[in-house]
Design a protein around this motif. Sequence first.
Motif, PDB file in Angstrom:
ATOM      1  N   GLU A  98       0.828  -1.212   0.000  1.00 47.65           N
ATOM      2  CA  GLU A  98       0.000   0.000   0.000  1.00 47.65           C
ATOM      3  C   GLU A  98       0.862   1.262   0.000  1.00 47.65           C
ATOM      4  O   GLU A  98       0.550   2.226  -0.699  1.00 47.65           O
ATOM      5  N   ALA A  99       1.945   1.263   0.767  1.00 49.98           N
ATOM      6  CA  ALA A  99       2.807   2.450   0.818  1.00 49.98           C
ATOM      7  C   ALA A  99       3.423   2.736  -0.550  1.00 49.98           C
ATOM      8  O   ALA A  99       3.460   3.886  -0.998  1.00 49.98           O
ATOM      9  N   ILE A 100       3.903   1.689  -1.230  1.00 51.91           N
ATOM     10  CA  ILE A 100       4.483   1.886  -2.561  1.00 51.91           C
ATOM     11  C   ILE A 100       3.415   2.374  -3.526  1.00 51.91           C
ATOM     12  O   ILE A 100       3.644   3.302  -4.301  1.00 51.91           O
ATOM     13  N   ARG A 101       2.249   1.758  -3.496  1.00 52.50           N
ATOM     14  CA  ARG A 101       1.164   2.164  -4.396  1.00 52.50           C
ATOM     15  C   ARG A 101       0.790   3.635  -4.138  1.00 52.50           C
ATOM     16  O   ARG A 101       0.593   4.406  -5.079  1.00 52.50           O
ATOM     17  N   THR A 102       0.716   4.023  -2.882  1.00 50.84           N
ATOM     18  CA  THR A 102       0.358   5.399  -2.519  1.00 50.84           C
ATOM     19  C   THR A 102       1.405   6.383  -3.036  1.00 50.84           C
ATOM     20  O   THR A 102       1.064   7.408  -3.644  1.00 50.84           O
ATOM     21  N   LEU A 103       2.685   6.078  -2.812  1.00 46.30           N
ATOM     22  CA  LEU A 103       3.744   6.964  -3.285  1.00 46.30           C
ATOM     23  C   LEU A 103       3.804   6.961  -4.815  1.00 46.30           C
ATOM     24  O   LEU A 103       4.010   8.012  -5.431  1.00 46.30           O
ATOM     25  N   LYS A 132       3.858  -7.735  -8.261  1.00 41.94           N
ATOM     26  CA  LYS A 132       2.409  -7.667  -8.029  1.00 41.94           C
ATOM     27  C   LYS A 132       1.880  -6.247  -8.259  1.00 41.94           C
ATOM     28  O   LYS A 132       0.766  -6.065  -8.745  1.00 41.94           O
ATOM     29  N   LEU A 133       2.702  -5.239  -7.959  1.00 43.32           N
ATOM     30  CA  LEU A 133       2.303  -3.843  -8.150  1.00 43.32           C
ATOM     31  C   LEU A 133       2.406  -3.390  -9.607  1.00 43.32           C
ATOM     32  O   LEU A 133       1.837  -2.363  -9.966  1.00 43.32           O
ATOM     33  N   GLY A 134       3.134  -4.127 -10.433  1.00 40.86           N
ATOM     34  CA  GLY A 134       3.270  -3.752 -11.836  1.00 40.86           C
ATOM     35  C   GLY A 134       4.694  -3.478 -12.283  1.00 40.86           C
ATOM     36  O   GLY A 134       4.927  -3.192 -13.458  1.00 40.86           O
TER      37      GLY A 134
END
Length: 166
Positions: A98-103, A132-134
């Motif tokens: 979530e932190a990586i996706r948010t940033l 998983k995030l892309g």
Amino acid sequence: MMIIEGPRVRLRPLTADDRARAQEILATPEVALWWGDAVHEVESLYEVEPGFASYAIDLDGETVGLIQSSEELDPQYRHAGIDIAIDPAHHGRGLGTEAIRTLAHHLFAQGHHRLTIDPAATNTTAIHVYTKLGFRPIGLLRAYERGPDGTFHDGLLMDMLAGELR
């Protein structure tokens, strides 16, 4: 720097008051394996350079990790890199994801078209999360960084283009 809100986590600029907690997180064996000397790494989080930002990852008022971005500001090459460390007591809860996706959302909104991340090539857990995030593997960085044992190890360069974030 600004506060960046995610669904559960809050990314806020590191302050001097965060120094002890940052060192505590980076000194845990599971994190130090990949980050190295906690004292040195904490100092690097506080380096003030254009395009460089370090944040505490807060969950319900507790700092559970650290995340940083380094931006290439030249318009010809504009992109950003991300690095992250989560307290092992909070692993497996999706907080790093979530932190990586948010940033990443924030950096793409700032005009970056590409993000990079460079885990150790043997850090399969991190590579799984980033995939998983892309993020996609784009190359092996041979003898990329010195590990805590003093030897150099390989890194995996990964990137993601705007629109590929999952």
